[in-house]
Write an enzyme that holds these catalytic residues in place. Structure first.
Site, PDB file in Angstrom:
ATOM      1  N   ASP A  56       0.785  -1.215   0.018  1.00  0.00           N
ATOM      2  CA  ASP A  56       0.093   0.085  -0.145  1.00  0.00           C
ATOM      3  C   ASP A  56       0.831   1.292   0.015  1.00  0.00           C
ATOM      4  O   ASP A  56       0.746   2.025  -0.805  1.00  0.00           O
ATOM      5  CB  ASP A  56      -0.804  -0.120   1.280  1.00  0.00           C
ATOM      6  CG  ASP A  56      -1.971  -0.717   1.101  1.00  0.00           C
ATOM      7  OD1 ASP A  56      -1.934  -2.099   0.550  1.00  0.00           O
ATOM      8  OD2 ASP A  56      -3.152  -0.567   1.415  1.00  0.00           O
TER       9      ASP A  56
ATOM     10  N   ARG B 252       0.421   4.602  17.412  1.00  0.00           N
ATOM     11  CA  ARG B 252       0.314   5.693  16.391  1.00  0.00           C
ATOM     12  C   ARG B 252       0.857   6.994  16.819  1.00  0.00           C
ATOM     13  O   ARG B 252       1.416   7.714  16.107  1.00  0.00           O
ATOM     14  CB  ARG B 252      -1.185   5.806  16.084  1.00  0.00           C
ATOM     15  CG  ARG B 252      -1.619   4.459  15.299  1.00  0.00           C
ATOM     16  CD  ARG B 252      -0.685   4.102  14.080  1.00  0.00           C
ATOM     17  NE  ARG B 252      -1.254   2.945  13.265  1.00  0.00           N
ATOM     18  CZ  ARG B 252      -0.514   1.807  13.241  1.00  0.00           C
ATOM     19  NH1 ARG B 252       0.631   1.876  13.347  1.00  0.00           N
ATOM     20  NH2 ARG B 252      -1.036   0.843  12.314  1.00  0.00           N
TER      21      ARG B 252
ATOM     22  N   ASP C  32      -6.986   4.607  12.561  1.00  0.00           N
ATOM     23  CA  ASP C  32      -5.303   5.069  12.459  1.00  0.00           C
ATOM     24  C   ASP C  32      -5.590   6.512  11.836  1.00  0.00           C
ATOM     25  O   ASP C  32      -4.673   7.290  12.306  1.00  0.00           O
ATOM     26  CB  ASP C  32      -4.621   4.126  11.766  1.00  0.00           C
ATOM     27  CG  ASP C  32      -4.340   2.981  12.743  1.00  0.00           C
ATOM     28  OD1 ASP C  32      -4.490   3.081  13.982  1.00  0.00           O
ATOM     29  OD2 ASP C  32      -3.690   1.816  12.136  1.00  0.00           O
TER      30      ASP C  32
ATOM     31  N   SER D 133      -5.612  -8.786   7.607  1.00  0.00           N
ATOM     32  CA  SER D 133      -4.545  -7.774   7.705  1.00  0.00           C
ATOM     33  C   SER D 133      -4.002  -8.067   9.016  1.00  0.00           C
ATOM     34  O   SER D 133      -4.446  -8.390  10.121  1.00  0.00           O
ATOM     35  CB  SER D 133      -5.211  -6.448   7.304  1.00  0.00           C
ATOM     36  OG  SER D 133      -6.147  -5.953   8.387  1.00  0.00           O
TER      37      SER D 133
END
Length: 414
Positions: free
Chosen positions: A18, A97, A126, A182
């Site tokens: 990605d 994050r 996120d 994922s």
């Protein structure tokens, strides 16, 4: 015809399909791209990731080891808070994050970049965590979120489109087969979602878990650990049988991951409420964090005043919600961190525990700040406690019960 130079963007780069496609796409749009990859404990070939980003046209590549920072500035404050979202999730991704985004912003400021970019989807949490952190620390920054830009998401409707784009643009394709779900990994945990896991009644495949052993296949002999705390933070972990110990935050956490993983500790399968208004199914492995949570809960209860702890529990729940929703750098979260830190001043001592076949068993505890009085509580000693005092507690509550029942009766008649 060449695209007009639109300025410099710092991309939160993972090295995966990605963000590699996003890097090339940003260049197509006319941006100079600086790639930033954070080492927060994931299993990654960082040298290969650097070369890949450079070959794809990144102007600069920053790869930085944030593991110690992640443990000391994010994980350990969460341990002090007993941070758990919706009773079960220990916030591994949510804590990582703001750690990554803070450094992303610092690089953008240093490089005088006007833009930052990330590969978070438009349906997840996120995107919010990255962007709220960025705006809090660099208010003038502009965010490019490709998965919210129609030109991008209409062009790339699935993995097949990304793969075709990669082939056309000489982006190296993954060598290993793509798992049908994922995954996000860091030092604190691994999370799994989407794909076959989107059916909430579908059990997790046995080969899904990478961080923990199946408890059924774990050793038949437990590991007995002693964890020492000071101000609510672990300062030493000792394996009682082996006689070995760790006293640096990163080393302690990695060791607890090793022991917890070996014994299958920290697996959960939950449906949670995302901030953006949908429920999602997630599977998590958090071995070291689970051990620390149990040990900290025990030493905190042993050393903290009852009423202070009651208030602190509420603060911990609110803190967990703020972290999950991306508000780490908000004024309210800063206030809560100060309050929680204050509550931990007397949380010190040692907890002994056994780690065995998916479970953490508390064996004992000791503390110079203990509020436990063995003479007072003993059934074999009178101590300083007057048994008649219990009558007062009983009478007060009995009167309260009578009043409540009378009120209910009146409302029913009314």
């Amino acid at each position: 015809m060449e695209k007009m130079d639109k300025g410099t963007v710092v991309l939160a780069y993972s090295g995966g399909l990605d963000t590699s496609c996003i890097l090339v796409w940003l260049k197509e749009q006319g941006y100079d791209v600086i790639a930033f990859l954070a080492n927060i404990g994931q299993d990654e070939d960082f040298d290969s990731a650097r070369k890949k980003a450079e070959n794809l046209g990144a102007k600069k590549v920053f790869i930085e080891d944030l593991r110690s920072e992640f443990v000391e500035h994010f994980i350990l404050p969460a341990v002090q808070a007993n941070a758990v979202y919706e009773d079960r999730y220990l916030l591994g991704t949510a804590l990582a994050r703001p750690c990554i985004a803070r450094r992303l912003v610092q690089i953008a400021q240093k490089e005088q970049a006007e833009f930052i970019s990330h590969g978070a989807t438009g349906k997840g949490n996120d995107q919010i965590r990255f962007e709220l952190t960025s705006y809090a620390l660099y208010s003038d920054v502009k965010v490019i979120a490709p998965w919210r830009i129609p030109e991008f998401y209409n062009r790339f409707k699935g993995r097949k489109d990304l793969m075709e784009y990669a082939q056309k643009n000489d982006i190296p394709l993954p060598i290993t087969p793509k798992a049908p779900w994922s995954m996000d990994a860091n030092l604190m945990h691994i999370s799994y979602e989407s794909g076959v896991l989107e059916d909430p009644k579908c059990s997790a495949p046995t080969d899904l878990y990478l961080m923990t052993k199946n408890p059924d296949e774990a050793p038949n002999v437990p590991d007995v650990l002693e964890i020492e705390f000071k101000n609510g933070v672990p300062i030493k972990v000792t394996n009682v049988k082996a006689g070995s110990s760790k006293d640096k935050p990163l080393e302690m956490f990695m060791y607890l991951n090793e022991i917890g993983g070996k014994h299958g500790v920290g697996r959960i399968d939950i449906v949670e409420n995302r901030f953006i208004g949908m429920k999602s199914r997630g599977i998590y492995e958090t071995p070291g964090g689970t051990i620390l949570l149990q040990a900290h809960l025990d030493i905190e209860t042993f050393t903290m005043d009852k009423e202070v702890r009651r208030i602190k529990q509420g603060l911990g729940i609110k803190f967990s919600e703020l972290v999950y929703n991306g508000f780490w750098y908000s004024p309210e979260c800063d206030f809560l961190l100060h309050c929680i830190n204050k509550s931990q001043e007397n949380v010190e001592g040692k907890v002994q525990l056994s780690v065995y076949k998916g479970q953490v068993y508390i064996l004992g505890r000791e503390s110079p700040k203990s509020l436990y009085n063995e003479d007072l509580v003993s059934m074999d000693k009178q101590g300083d406690y007057d048994p008649c005092d219990a009558s007062g507690f009983i009478r007060v509550n009995a009167v309260r019960y009578v009043r409540i029942k009378s009120r209910v009766k009146l409302e029913a008649q009314g």
